[in-house]
Design a protein around this motif. Structure first.
Motif, PDB file in Angstrom:
ATOM      1  N   ARG A 200       1.078  -1.176   0.000  1.00 22.87           N
ATOM      2  CA  ARG A 200      -0.053  -0.037   0.014  1.00 22.87           C
ATOM      3  C   ARG A 200       0.838   1.386   0.192  1.00 22.87           C
ATOM      4  NH1 ARG A 200      -1.937  -1.217   4.351  1.00 22.87           N
ATOM      5  NH2 ARG A 200      -3.967  -2.154   3.647  1.00 22.87           N
ATOM      6  N   THR A 201       0.321   2.200  -0.874  1.00 21.25           N
ATOM      7  CA  THR A 201       1.174   3.576  -0.816  1.00 21.25           C
ATOM      8  C   THR A 201       0.085   4.716  -0.159  1.00 21.25           C
ATOM      9  OG1 THR A 201       2.176   2.804  -2.569  1.00 21.25           O
ATOM     10  CG2 THR A 201       2.271   5.156  -2.180  1.00 21.25           C
ATOM     11  N   VAL A 202       1.011   5.320   0.860  1.00 20.78           N
ATOM     12  CA  VAL A 202       0.297   6.513   1.491  1.00 20.78           C
ATOM     13  C   VAL A 202       0.885   7.930   1.196  1.00 20.78           C
ATOM     14  CG1 VAL A 202      -0.468   7.445   3.549  1.00 20.78           C
ATOM     15  CG2 VAL A 202      -0.577   5.054   3.399  1.00 20.78           C
ATOM     16  N   ALA A 203      -0.057   8.609   0.509  1.00 13.28           N
ATOM     17  CA  ALA A 203       0.328   9.767  -0.061  1.00 13.28           C
ATOM     18  C   ALA A 203       0.080  10.817   1.139  1.00 13.28           C
ATOM     19  CB  ALA A 203      -0.269  10.414  -1.329  1.00 13.28           C
ATOM     20  N   VAL A 204       1.011  11.736   1.647  1.00 18.77           N
ATOM     21  CA  VAL A 204       1.009  12.840   2.670  1.00 18.77           C
ATOM     22  C   VAL A 204       1.112  14.268   2.143  1.00 18.77           C
ATOM     23  CG1 VAL A 204       1.397  13.121   5.101  1.00 18.77           C
ATOM     24  CG2 VAL A 204       1.640  10.991   4.187  1.00 18.77           C
ATOM     25  N   GLU A 205       0.294  14.853   2.408  1.00 18.11           N
ATOM     26  CA  GLU A 205       0.568  16.408   1.957  1.00 18.11           C
ATOM     27  C   GLU A 205       0.057  17.316   3.174  1.00 18.11           C
ATOM     28  OE1 GLU A 205      -0.874  17.245  -2.426  1.00 18.11           O
ATOM     29  OE2 GLU A 205      -2.266  15.804  -1.492  1.00 18.11           O
ATOM     30  N   PRO A 206       0.762  18.507   3.040  1.00 19.72           N
ATOM     31  CA  PRO A 206       0.168  19.580   4.147  1.00 19.72           C
ATOM     32  C   PRO A 206      -1.165  20.138   3.729  1.00 19.72           C
ATOM     33  CG  PRO A 206       2.543  19.995   3.136  1.00 19.72           C
ATOM     34  CD  PRO A 206       1.905  19.030   2.306  1.00 19.72           C
ATOM     35  N   GLU A 207      -2.034  20.246   4.758  1.00 20.68           N
ATOM     36  CA  GLU A 207      -3.333  20.939   4.411  1.00 20.68           C
ATOM     37  C   GLU A 207      -3.373  21.801   3.652  1.00 20.68           C
ATOM     38  OE1 GLU A 207      -5.266  19.764   9.127  1.00 20.68           O
ATOM     39  OE2 GLU A 207      -4.465  21.793   8.334  1.00 20.68           O
ATOM     40  N   LEU A 256      -4.007  14.233   4.716  1.00 14.99           N
ATOM     41  CA  LEU A 256      -3.624  15.655   4.838  1.00 14.99           C
ATOM     42  C   LEU A 256      -3.117  15.907   6.445  1.00 14.99           C
ATOM     43  CD1 LEU A 256      -6.250  17.578   3.132  1.00 14.99           C
ATOM     44  CD2 LEU A 256      -4.109  16.916   1.886  1.00 14.99           C
ATOM     45  N   VAL A 257      -1.949  16.607   6.601  1.00 17.20           N
ATOM     46  CA  VAL A 257      -1.554  16.860   8.013  1.00 17.20           C
ATOM     47  C   VAL A 257      -1.430  18.442   8.123  1.00 17.20           C
ATOM     48  CG1 VAL A 257      -0.537  14.637   8.299  1.00 17.20           C
ATOM     49  CG2 VAL A 257       0.777  16.498   7.106  1.00 17.20           C
ATOM     50  N   SER A 258      -1.450  18.621   9.095  1.00 18.44           N
ATOM     51  CA  SER A 258      -1.218  20.305   9.621  1.00 18.44           C
ATOM     52  C   SER A 258       0.371  20.730   9.605  1.00 18.44           C
ATOM     53  CB  SER A 258      -1.935  20.691  11.013  1.00 18.44           C
ATOM     54  OG  SER A 258      -1.097  20.245  11.964  1.00 18.44           O
ATOM     55  N   ASP A 259       0.397  21.959   9.604  1.00 18.10           N
ATOM     56  CA  ASP A 259       1.719  22.568   9.540  1.00 18.10           C
ATOM     57  C   ASP A 259       2.354  22.048  11.128  1.00 18.10           C
ATOM     58  OD1 ASP A 259       1.837  23.128   7.003  1.00 18.10           O
ATOM     59  OD2 ASP A 259       2.667  25.367   7.533  1.00 18.10           O
TER      60      ASP A 259
END
Length: 318
Positions: A200-207, A256-259
């Motif tokens: 599985r691939t999880v893509a993480v980006e800033p909000e 998505l993750v917060s700063d």
């Protein structure tokens, strides 16, 4: 542009073998998971040439053109004062061809010095990236130089995907790989290889820097605003078609993750492991630690790709 294939990544593996550093993998601490805990691993890709995975794609791009007889004597050009520009200049030096790099005149001098250290001809144009890009295009049209891209090219993405082949060799029973996403080159390449081996691939980006997440919602790549502590390395206004296609598979997910979570994760990497890395690496780790990230299952093996050594460690206290 079509979806990247596993064959594309395999070809890149053969092409760049011995020309890049194989990724180091370390077992970190267990992390909380639904029903128990998950095993956490780090892929130390910040140890790569030029400090990022982009060295892989840059080498693959130039070697593929050399094989095809389409690498001109005038060399390669790119508009980027960031990690892509550094990787392009390094790969060009390795291949013995000129690199002409365009960037705004207000670019940090440390980047200009590093680019020149790789032998690049640095052209400072205007005050915004768009002006540097226009000058780069004009230069390519006038000279016949090969134009490279930071992420939106199959050879660039396939080169990045070689990282996943190495990861699977080191952790054959890996369940999930986690990557930070900007324009999507790393994600597209890693996801293509990961699907082939059932990972599985999880893509993480800033909000507030969410080109891939916004493209998934819209069903097509769209322009997004950029406002994040990690925008220096993840600040692509629009994700590639290849990345969107990869994200639409059931074996991929977007979070998505917060700063604030990014800053905490980057600080944790320093406090607990003495790793001084870019906020992009903090973004990836925040994707499995933060309240809005991916929730692992009990016993799951997860590897977070830590990428980006081109940072100022002055704000890491302790």
């Amino acid at each position: 542009m079509g979806e990247l294939s596993y064959a594309d990544v395999q070809a890149a593996v053969a092409r760049i073998a011995g020309r890049v550093r194989e990724v180091g993998v370390v077992r970190a601490d267990d992390i909380a998971a639904d029903g128990g805990c998950a095993e956490l691993f780090f892929a130390l890709e910040f140890l790569q040439h030029t400090g990022t995975f982009k060295a892989r794609g840059a080498q693959n791009f130039l070697l593929a053109h050399r094989e095809a007889g389409t690498l001109p004597e005038v060399g390669v050009t790119i508009a980027s004062g960031g990690n892509a520009g550094l990787a392009c200049a390094w790969a060009a030096k390795e291949q013995g061809v000129p690199a002409t790099v365009f960037l705004p005149a207000n670019a940090p001098q440390v980047k200009v010095r590093r680019l020149r250290g790789y032998g690049a001809d640095v052209r400072l144009v205007g005050t915004e990236y768009a002006e540097a890009l226009a000058a780069c295009s004009e230069f390519a049209a006038a000279t016949g130089a090969l134009t490279s891209h930071a992420y939106d090219h199959p050879h660039i993405a396939a080169g990045a995907g070689t990282l996943m082949i190495e990861l699977h060799a080191r952790i054959p029973d890996l369940d999930t790989v986690v990557v930070a996403v900007g324009g999507g080159g790393l994600f597209a390449g890693v996801a293509a290889a990961a699907r082939q081996v059932g990972v599985r691939t999880v893509a993480v980006e800033p909000e507030n820097c969410r080109a891939l997440n916004a493209a998934l919602a819209a069903g097509r790549p769209v322009d997004v605003p950029l406002d994040s502590v990690a925008a220096d390395s993840l600040g692509a206004r629009r994700v590639s078609e290849m990345a969107l296609a990869a994200a639409q598979h059931h074996q991929a997910s977007s979070v998505l993750v917060s700063d604030a979570a990014i800053v905490r994760a980057r600080q944790l990497l320093w406090d607990d492991y003495r790793l001084a890395v870019e906020h992009a690496a903090g973004t990836a780790l925040a994707g499995v630690l933060g309240p809005t990230g991916y929730r692992p299952r009990d016993g799951e093996k997860i590897c977070v790709v830590l990428c980006g050594a081109n940072t100022n460690p002055a704000d890491l206290a302790g």
